[in-house]
Design a protein around this motif. Structure first.
Motif, PDB file in Angstrom:
ATOM      1  N   GLN A   1       5.660  24.880  -8.836  1.00 44.88           N
ATOM      2  CA  GLN A   1       6.808  24.339  -8.348  1.00 44.88           C
ATOM      3  C   GLN A   1       7.628  23.777  -8.806  1.00 44.88           C
ATOM      4  OE1 GLN A   1       7.969  25.135  -5.201  1.00 44.88           O
ATOM      5  NE2 GLN A   1       6.633  26.945  -5.780  1.00 44.88           N
TER       6      GLN A   1
ATOM      7  N   ALA B   1      -3.571   3.072  -9.114  1.00 42.07           N
ATOM      8  CA  ALA B   1      -3.614   2.349  -7.509  1.00 42.07           C
ATOM      9  C   ALA B   1      -4.298   1.357  -6.413  1.00 42.07           C
ATOM     10  CB  ALA B   1      -4.282   3.618  -6.976  1.00 42.07           C
TER      11      ALA B   1
ATOM     12  N   GLY C   1      -1.922  -1.545  -9.085  1.00 37.01           N
ATOM     13  CA  GLY C   1      -0.622  -1.417  -8.599  1.00 37.01           C
ATOM     14  C   GLY C   1       0.570  -1.169  -8.931  1.00 37.01           C
TER      15      GLY C   1
ATOM     16  N   ARG D   1      -0.633  -3.908  -2.576  1.00 38.43           N
ATOM     17  CA  ARG D   1      -0.713  -3.940  -4.110  1.00 38.43           C
ATOM     18  C   ARG D   1       0.943  -3.104  -4.824  1.00 38.43           C
ATOM     19  NH1 ARG D   1      -6.078  -2.909  -5.722  1.00 38.43           N
ATOM     20  NH2 ARG D   1      -6.977  -4.159  -3.975  1.00 38.43           N
ATOM     21  N   TYR D   2       1.114  -1.542  -4.729  1.00 38.25           N
ATOM     22  CA  TYR D   2       2.113  -1.602  -5.352  1.00 38.25           C
ATOM     23  C   TYR D   2       3.001  -2.270  -4.570  1.00 38.25           C
ATOM     24  CZ  TYR D   2       4.908   2.423  -5.968  1.00 38.25           C
ATOM     25  OH  TYR D   2       5.978   3.294  -6.362  1.00 38.25           O
TER      26      TYR D   2
ATOM     27  N   THR E   1       1.267   7.513  -5.505  1.00 42.94           N
ATOM     28  CA  THR E   1      -0.023   8.727  -6.251  1.00 42.94           C
ATOM     29  C   THR E   1      -0.498   8.573  -5.235  1.00 42.94           C
ATOM     30  OG1 THR E   1       0.061   6.950  -7.652  1.00 42.94           O
ATOM     31  CG2 THR E   1       1.134   8.948  -8.041  1.00 42.94           C
ATOM     32  N   PHE E   2      -1.113   7.286  -4.335  1.00 43.74           N
ATOM     33  CA  PHE E   2      -2.451   7.114  -3.528  1.00 43.74           C
ATOM     34  C   PHE E   2      -1.951   7.486  -1.850  1.00 43.74           C
ATOM     35  CE2 PHE E   2       1.068   3.064  -3.586  1.00 43.74           C
ATOM     36  CZ  PHE E   2       0.753   3.067  -2.207  1.00 43.74           C
TER      37      PHE E   2
ATOM     38  N   CYS F   1       2.994  21.640  -3.750  1.00 43.06           N
ATOM     39  CA  CYS F   1       3.861  21.445  -4.146  1.00 43.06           C
ATOM     40  C   CYS F   1       4.198  20.072  -5.435  1.00 43.06           C
ATOM     41  CB  CYS F   1       5.145  20.588  -3.361  1.00 43.06           C
ATOM     42  SG  CYS F   1       4.115  18.767  -2.409  1.00 43.06           S
ATOM     43  N   TYR F   2       5.213  20.237  -6.186  1.00 42.48           N
ATOM     44  CA  TYR F   2       5.719  19.242  -7.210  1.00 42.48           C
ATOM     45  C   TYR F   2       5.596  17.802  -6.194  1.00 42.48           C
ATOM     46  CZ  TYR F   2       7.491  16.796 -11.168  1.00 42.48           C
ATOM     47  OH  TYR F   2       7.373  16.149 -12.361  1.00 42.48           O
TER      48      TYR F   2
ATOM     49  N   ARG G   1      -0.199  17.770  -2.329  1.00 39.71           N
ATOM     50  CA  ARG G   1       0.072  18.108  -3.313  1.00 39.71           C
ATOM     51  C   ARG G   1      -1.117  17.932  -4.499  1.00 39.71           C
ATOM     52  NH1 ARG G   1       3.825  15.907  -9.455  1.00 39.71           N
ATOM     53  NH2 ARG G   1       1.176  15.445 -10.150  1.00 39.71           N
ATOM     54  N   GLU G   2      -1.689  17.057  -4.119  1.00 40.51           N
ATOM     55  CA  GLU G   2      -2.978  17.484  -5.444  1.00 40.51           C
ATOM     56  C   GLU G   2      -4.335  18.458  -4.509  1.00 40.51           C
ATOM     57  OE1 GLU G   2      -4.145  15.643  -8.017  1.00 40.51           O
ATOM     58  OE2 GLU G   2      -1.489  16.015  -8.418  1.00 40.51           O
TER      59      GLU G   2
ATOM     60  N   SER H   1       5.476  -3.079  -7.691  1.00 44.18           N
ATOM     61  CA  SER H   1       7.619  -2.756  -7.151  1.00 44.18           C
ATOM     62  C   SER H   1       8.694  -3.573  -7.489  1.00 44.18           C
ATOM     63  CB  SER H   1       7.404  -1.854  -7.332  1.00 44.18           C
ATOM     64  OG  SER H   1       6.590  -1.484  -6.375  1.00 44.18           O
TER      65      SER H   1
ATOM     66  N   ILE I   1       0.853  22.954  -8.526  1.00 39.25           N
ATOM     67  CA  ILE I   1       1.645  22.262  -8.707  1.00 39.25           C
ATOM     68  C   ILE I   1       3.168  22.243 -10.033  1.00 39.25           C
ATOM     69  CG2 ILE I   1       2.249  20.061  -9.386  1.00 39.25           C
ATOM     70  CD1 ILE I   1      -0.828  19.761  -8.060  1.00 39.25           C
TER      71      ILE I   1
ATOM     72  N   PHE J   1       0.729  12.341  -0.893  1.00 33.98           N
ATOM     73  CA  PHE J   1       0.842  12.952  -2.639  1.00 33.98           C
ATOM     74  C   PHE J   1      -0.604  13.332  -2.645  1.00 33.98           C
ATOM     75  CE2 PHE J   1      -0.420  12.165  -7.033  1.00 33.98           C
ATOM     76  CZ  PHE J   1       0.546  12.626  -8.417  1.00 33.98           C
TER      77      PHE J   1
ATOM     78  N   GLN K   1      -3.709  -0.865  -1.700  1.00 31.77           N
ATOM     79  CA  GLN K   1      -3.575  -0.358  -2.416  1.00 31.77           C
ATOM     80  C   GLN K   1      -1.938  -0.099  -2.139  1.00 31.77           C
ATOM     81  OE1 GLN K   1      -5.340   3.132  -2.599  1.00 31.77           O
ATOM     82  NE2 GLN K   1      -6.892   2.469  -4.388  1.00 31.77           N
TER      83      GLN K   1
END
Lengths: 425, 422
Positions: A143, A88, A91, B353-354, B284-285, B299-300, B293-294, B358, A140, B289, B350
């Protein structure tokens, strides 16, 4: 700089295979015209590796189903910042996947390639598993398993492997089951890690806008020299015949799905390029989009364009398959078997061979456009003990005789048929 | 990367990639989403399958094989309330021909033949072909719902947009297939030729000027008549949230939430809303998520994305059915946090940047590039990924918070196995 240059004059592309002092093999394809890069760090370890020991160990370790995949998830975690948090900062888009015979960690980025590469190598080489973190992942992955359980194509494939094979571990679900992953402990994860994540069992592939000197500098910085480990594996002996000729599952689908597979001799462990290319051409001639059979089945409403042929191969398994959807799967199966018999009697025409070969060769070329495909192929071909350009070259060399020789491998009485259909209304 | 006019109503968006080994060219016809949507999807299949010169699938497929495994596939999608009917060609470059044949020019001509010279009788498409394609379309619509994630998403949109054309599934409605005739399809084809906007997108190493000349010659032969204005209705605000539950025999529950994003057209406040979506649930940041999730292990997957052409934001997750309410609360909580400005400057950076990374990577993949070019449909605005990255970079923290406060929840859709026997 050490290393060998592997080049395709046809494509005008080349890459370097370098043995790094740490024991890791590094593959670099320099693509200066790209914006960024794609990197993949893989180990020759997947769901089929279920029973093993290091040479120095006394006993074999049998591991719960789904552990390779579980390990993949857990490697992202660390005592400090986890890998996702580190990416992160740069990027990059990072991910990982586990298949039957390998596990790969990857990222794609436009900027800060070396920094990303450092993170990738560093997190994969630094496992950190505790009881708590292992426990946390159960929800996780649980699921993820549930998601696959609702996927009819997933069921179709695994049911086929379980019908074809008595014992071959390719039968095992890559993600395991809710019950099996509950048995996973930090100790077992470390045992897998020690055995399979040694540099000598891994490969790093990078394609993109950077030089091999840059890649190697990062390797120098992050990787420690590791003595190669030797391990032994117990692979259950697989009988030559299929376990079941037919298997069926009921799921909420409107149109039945089918997959027909032909059992192959257990050896060799790795199929060479010539075999794979010959079989690909043969399957295409039998029922591919340009075959008379596909056309007939389509006109009779027995298949739709989702139909395809595929030679499913990897370390320790090889299965030619025909996959599709049909209101009458049994009739499709019968038609495919009849066509195989017919080809056995009459042989393959020169025209069919030439046209099919040309078509598959042309489609193979598409795999050399994008960085992600390039990196994937670098890893895949390395683990297959070939070069990235082997398949393309083989398409130009293969003969009709090579393809006809494969016909003997498709025996009706040694095939399995998997069907997934809805409840009878 | 650029956009040029080929002829009236027809544009050419392309990106030259000198090292590409193959050509990808997509020919898209743009039409409104309306009661003809199913018929148009059927028509596209017919056009992709055969031509006057190669009237059976067998002849057509062998012709494609002789062009080194070229493929022409029909792809139908929605772009706002517009149906995009694309014929997508892929073929290798001429330099790889084993006997110095020409590949690309012939393949592009074949693609144009699909559109311009279909296998029709004076009174319409041949009944046997229409019958076959009807059955294939029926099957395609059926298999779409085999994928439960896709099904839940389709159903949420159907409920959320029940009074808007956007409710329609781009490949059509099974109930509308029966009534379609070969004559109707013929009229529809003529109508599309004369009255639809066309966007040709191309990525590859072939010289774009040569291609442009070919396309001008082939597509310029159509005398375009009046072109319809393609509009999408944007509801900026929800009229209150509704919950829809559906029971099916599934192992995993699906939770899909639809929000109105406060946009009035596709570019309205787009960089800020796009960035806000990323912070909320786009990587993911992101909050979804990291937390749902984490931290909560619920959930996945749990992610948010923005449908810019319709101004809606969608959150999707797969969960244990009994956790649906818990996940819903957690998702709402995270959105509230973004609205309240409860995210660090680091997260903001973040996300930027992400997105920058992309977008800048788009041209490293032919496929992503083609999708990028295709999104401009009939739009007056054309933006390169690098331009969009720059626009997102200049969004402030306040603009993100403002954007989040324009978002309003509209529909909660839950698919689970309640009421079904285990």
């Amino acid at each position: 700089m050490e290393g060998k240059c592997i080049r395709s004059e046809l494509l005008g592309e080349q890459y370097y295979e370098i043995k790094h002092q740490s024991g890791l093999t590094v593959l670099v394809m320099e693509q200066p015209q790209c914006t960024g890069a794609f990197a993949m760090f893989g180990t020759r370890y997947g769901s089929v590796d279920t029973c093993f020991k290091l040479e120095s160990d006394d006993d074999y370790t049998s591991v719960p189903e789904g552990i390779a995949h579980y390990l993949e998830h857990k490697l992202f975690e660390s005592e400090e910042l986890d890998a996702f948090e580190r990416f992160a900062q740069t990027g990059a888009s990072a991910n990982a996947f586990t298949s039957f015979d390998k596990t790969c960690y990857l990222f794609q980025c436009a900027d800060r390639v070396e920094e990303n590469l450092e993170i990738l190598l560093d997190f994969v080489k630094h496992p950190y598993f505790t009881k708590e973190t292992v426990q946390k992942e159960q929800g996780i992955i649980g699921q993820e398993i549930r998601m696959y359980q609702d996927n009819p194509d997933w069921a179709l494939g695994f049911n086929l492997y379980r019908a074809v094979y008595h014992k071959n571990p390719v039968r095992i679900d890559i993600a395991g089951t809710i019950e099996s992953i509950a048995q996973i402990t930090p100790e077992l994860l470390y045992a897998c890690y020690r055995t399979f994540y040694n540099n000598s069992n891994m490969v790093l592939a990078v394609a993109g806008n950077l030089t091999r000197a840059q890649v190697l500098a990062v390797c120098d910085k992050v990787l420690q020299k590791e003595e190669p480990v030797r391990f032994e594996q117990i692979v259950p002996e697989e009988p030559d015949t299929v376990a079941q000729p037919y298997t069926e599952a009921i799921m909420p689908v409107d149109l039945p799905k089918f997959e027909l597979g032909f059992k192959q001799p257990a050896q060799p462990i790795l199929r060479d390029c010539k075999e794979r290319v010959s079989m690909d051409i043969l399957l295409e001639i039998i029922a591919g989009k340009l075959s008379p059979l596909y056309h007939e089945l389509l006109e009779q409403g027995l298949v739709n364009p989702s139909f395809y042929v595929y030679y499913f191969t990897g370390r320790g398994f090889a299965l030619p398959t025909f996959v599709g959807e049909s209101s009458d799967p049994e009739r499709v199966r019968a038609a495919i078997l009849a066509r195989i018999e017919e080809l056995r009697q009459n042989g393959i025409t020169d025209e069919d061979f030439a046209l099919t070969r040309k078509s598959l060769y042309g489609q193979e070329l598409r795999a050399f456009n994008d960085m992600d495909d390039l990196a994937y192929q670098l890893v895949d071909s390395y683990f297959s003990e070939e070069t990235m350009f082997s398949a393309l070259a083989t398409y130009r060399e293969v003969t009709k005789g090579d393809v006809e020789a494969m016909l003997d491998r498709l025996q009706a009485d040694n095939s399995s048929f998997s069907v997934v259909k809805g409840e009878t209304k | 990367m650029e956009l040029q006019k080929i002829c009236k109503g027809t544009r050419f968006a392309f990106h030259r990639n000198e090292t590409s080994k193959s050509t990808a060219l997509s020919l898209s016809l743009l039409a409104p989403l309306d009661e003809k949507t199913t018929a148009r999807a059927l028509l596209l299949q017919l056009l992709a399958r055969t031509t006057k010169q190669y009237p059976t699938t067998y002849e057509m497929n062998r012709r494609l094989a002789s062009l080194y495994g070229a493929t022409i596939s029909p792809q139908v999608e929605k772009q706002g309330e517009m149906q995009v009917l694309a014929l997508v060609l892929q073929c290798p470059d001429d330099r790889f021909a084993l006997e110095n044949e020409s590949i690309c020019a012939d393949a592009v001509n074949l693609l144009c033949d699909c559109l311009l010279l279909p296998d029709v009788m004076p009174d319409g498409f041949k009944e046997e072909n229409v019958r076959r394609e009807k059955e294939l379309l029926r099957q395609q619509i059926d298999s779409r719902s085999d994928d439960k994630r896709r099904y839940a998403l389709d159903r949420m949109i159907e409920e959320m947009c029940k009074d808007e054309p956007y409710r329609r599934i781009p490949i059509g409605d099974k109930a509308e297939i029966d009534a379609i005739t070969g004559k109707e399809l013929f009229d529809l084809w003529k109508d599309l030729m004369l009255h639809s906007h066309v966007l040709v997108s191309f990525v590859g190493s072939a010289p774009s000027q040569t291609l442009l000349e070919t396309l001008k010659m082939r597509l310029g032969s159509i005398e375009k008549q009046e072109l319809p204005e393609l509009r999408t209705e944007f509801l900026t605000e929800s009229y209150g949230s509704q919950t829809v539950r559906e029971a099916q025999d599934v192992k995993q529950g699906k939770l899909v939430i639809g929000f109105r994003a406060g946009m009035t057209y596709e570019m309205d406040n787009y960089p800020a809303i796009r960035l806000m979506t990323a912070i909320f649930g786009g990587g993911t940041f992101s909050k979804l998520f990291m937390n749902v999730r984490e931290k909560m292990s619920l959930c996945y997957y749990c992610s948010a994305r923005l449908v810019r052409h319709k101004g809606i934001l969608i959150v999707e997750s797969g969960i244990e059915p009994e956790n649906a309410e818990k996940a819903l609360d957690a998702i709402r909580h995270e959105l509230d946090a973004v609205r309240a400005g409860d995210f660090t400057d680091e997260t903001l950076e973040q996300a930027k940047r992400y997105l920058r990374d992309s977008f800048r990577s788009v041209t490293d993949s032919n496929y992503s590039t083609l999708l990028w070019l295709r999104q401009f449909g009939a739009s007056a605005v054309f933006q390169t990924p690098v331009e969009l990255a720059a626009a997102i970079d200049s969004v402030s923290r306040e603009e993100v918070i403002l954007a989040a406060n324009l978002v309003s929840e509209d529909t909660v859709y839950i698919l689970d196995d309640s009421g079904k026997e285990a």
